[in-house]
Scaffold this active site. Structure first.
Site, short mmCIF file in Angstrom:
data_model
loop_
_atom_site.label_atom_id
_atom_site.label_comp_id
_atom_site.label_asym_id
_atom_site.label_seq_id
_atom_site.Cartn_x
_atom_site.Cartn_y
_atom_site.Cartn_z
N HIS A 1 -14.90 27.75 -67.53
CA HIS A 1 -15.06 27.31 -68.92
C HIS A 1 -13.74 27.37 -69.68
CE1 HIS A 1 -14.65 31.45 -70.35
NE2 HIS A 1 -15.40 31.79 -69.32
N ASP B 1 0.53 8.70 -37.20
CA ASP B 1 0.67 9.14 -35.82
C ASP B 1 1.92 8.57 -35.18
OD1 ASP B 1 0.09 6.54 -34.58
OD2 ASP B 1 -1.98 6.88 -35.20
N GLU C 1 -21.69 35.01 -65.43
CA GLU C 1 -20.63 35.98 -65.16
C GLU C 1 -21.22 37.36 -64.90
OE1 GLU C 1 -18.04 37.02 -63.88
OE2 GLU C 1 -16.49 36.14 -65.18
N ASP D 1 -5.99 2.93 -38.13
CA ASP D 1 -5.90 2.19 -36.87
C ASP D 1 -6.92 1.06 -36.84
OD1 ASP D 1 -5.08 2.10 -33.83
OD2 ASP D 1 -7.27 2.20 -33.86
#
Length: 488
Positions: free
Chosen positions: A292, A75, A368, A124
């Protein structure tokens, strides 16, 4: 090639005054926190502390993998602009730090990105922990750090729409603009704003906390103007939204482990670089999607679905599976393995699971598409034999392949049902799904809210890795697609 995200920050209580820095290294693909660093550095300016944080983060990343690519997020607009080469570095204390930071990795492997302060909370908090430890005369200890766990999620800014995970209506509505408040550095274009101690005990809604100094350094790095504000408030957004995800739930934290892991995982959603913020995403199920390895049919580009010969892996395919296993073992984030019932996916899954020390579960919904009479044919052969059926199939997701195969619409419904089942079963965990081209593309398409024709616009290689995080509130975040770096 691995890719890391380095988030760094620094602060000075007085500017110059007692100073410290914090840095976090996470895996860009999975969001897993890989390393934390923090140190009290004595009396220094805010900007020097930020440069020290940057240097520590880069060094930690190099220790993990000197060949990796690094995305630095800070930042500090000053540091980002100077390290990007757009602003000159004139401050004598910062020049050597910047020069050293530029040599940790080759410049072409490091990018710099400015983020709002509320998205850099993890680093931070580490910096403030280091300064607190220094005030006690102690060194910061990673064992005592609560920076990650004490970074709570932000409350949703608007009502959360309902819907199944990954669907268009729910997913697209999750991302919304969160503009910086008027007068803030982000809104006004100020080059830099600094912070002092955290406003301990302040309510997120604006309770009074410790006064913090705020310094603004000009773009040249010359001089510092200090503005002292009394009664500074705690941040209204105390949660980072950058890539930091769950460590394994079995991290030795006893009964608190699942909640802590869920909190880290919920922080892992990837967001655009600026001007946006997510709602409270809840605890995600992260699916690492593995196609695969090669079969004898793969290099010939033949239709190979769930209605054909069900081939096993070729020697090349088994070698690819071993490489995937080695890469995932190094990453160490997969907690379960689920495979399609077809031979090539079960074989790939067994090779990977054996390396990871896990069992393989089978999910029929991950199989599939059934390509009917096209099974075993090339695209050209289908074009020659069944031109009308092929044209219809390419034009509509409802069209079936010749011979009563499965349409893409039917495949999508099946895959979505399996997805929802697995999301519920593995919430808060990282799961490897070993499956096929169409199911993986479908999961990506649904997560993005893309139309069915998007299936024809994605390239998915054998043994490639993709990743999607699914959240309890209906959001899905695509975090990786078609990664084959582990095969090189």
């Amino acid at each position: 090639m691995r890719e890391f995200v380095v988030e760094a920050d620094g602060g000075s209580r007085g500017n110059p005054g007692p100073a410290g820095y914090g840095a976090v290294v996470s895996d860009a693909a999975t969001g897993e926190t890989l390393a934390e660093a923090a140190e009290y550095i004595g009396v220094a300016t805010n900007n020097v502390a930020e440069y020290r944080g940057l240097l520590a983060g880069l060094r930690a990343a190099r220790e993990l993998d000197p060949d990796a690519r690094v995305r630095v997020r800070m930042d500090s607009k000053l540091v980002v602009e100077q390290m990007s080469g757009r602003w000159k570095i004139k401050h004598p204390a910062m020049k050597p730090l910047a020069a050293e930071a530029a040599t940790v990795f080759p410049p072409d492997r490091v990018t710099y990105e400015w983020i709002p302060r509320e998205r850099n909370t993890h680093a931070d908090r580490l910096a403030n922990e280091a300064m607190d430890a220094g005030a006690r005369g102690e060194a910061w200890s990673p064992a005592d750090s609560r920076a990650d766990l004490d970074t709570p999620p932000a409350a949703p800014a608007v009502p959360v729409p309902e819907g199944p995970p990954g669907d268009t209506a729910a997913g697209a509505a999750r991302v919304r603009e969160a503009p910086a408040p008027a007068g803030s550095a982000a809104a006004s274009g100020e080059p830099e704003s600094e912070r002092g101690p955290a406003a301990e005990g302040a309510a997120a809604t604006g309770g009074a906390g410790t006064a913090r100094g705020r310094g603004i350094e000009d773009a040249s790095g010359e001089g510092t103007v200090v503005e002292q504000g009394a009664g500074a408030q705690g941040s209204a957004v105390d949660r980072p939204v950058t890539d930091t995800s769950a460590r394994d739930a079995a991290a030795g934290l006893g009964g608190a482990a699942p909640a802590d892991a869920d909190r880290r995982a919920a922080q892992a959603v990837a967001t655009p670089s600026s001007g946006w913020a997510p709602a409270d995403m809840g605890a995600p199920a992260t699916f690492v999607l593995l196609r695969h390895g090669e079969t004898p049919l793969t290099p010939q580009k033949r239709f190979s679905g769930s209605g054909g010969s069900d081939p096993s892996l070729s020697d090349i395919g088994r070698e690819q599976a071993e490489k995937v296993a080695a890469a995932l073992a190094r990453r160490g984030t997969v907690q379960a393995v689920v495979a399609s019932p077809l031979a090539r996916t079960r074989e790939t899954a067994r090779i990977v699971a054996a390396r990871l020390g896990l069992d393989v579960a089978v999910e029929d919904g991950l199989r599939e598409t059934d390509f009917g009479a096209w099974e075993g044919l090339t695209f050209g052969e289908v074009r020659e034999r069944y031109p009308d059926d092929l044209d219809a199939w390419l034009a509509s997701p409802d069209a079936q392949p010749t011979g009563g195969g499965e349409s893409f619409a039917a495949t999508a419904a099946r895959v979505a049902e399996a997805r929802d089942k697995l999301v519920a079963e593995y919430r808060g965990r990282t799961v490897l799904l070993v499956t096929h081209v169409t199911p993986i593309k479908t999961l990506i398409r649904l997560a993005l809210g893309a139309p069915p024709e998007a299936l024809f616009r994605m390239e998915l290689s054998a043994a490639s890795l993709s990743a999607v995080a699914y959240y309890a509130d209906g959001n899905a975040s695509v975090r990786l697609f078609n990664d084959t770096s582990h095969l090189r």
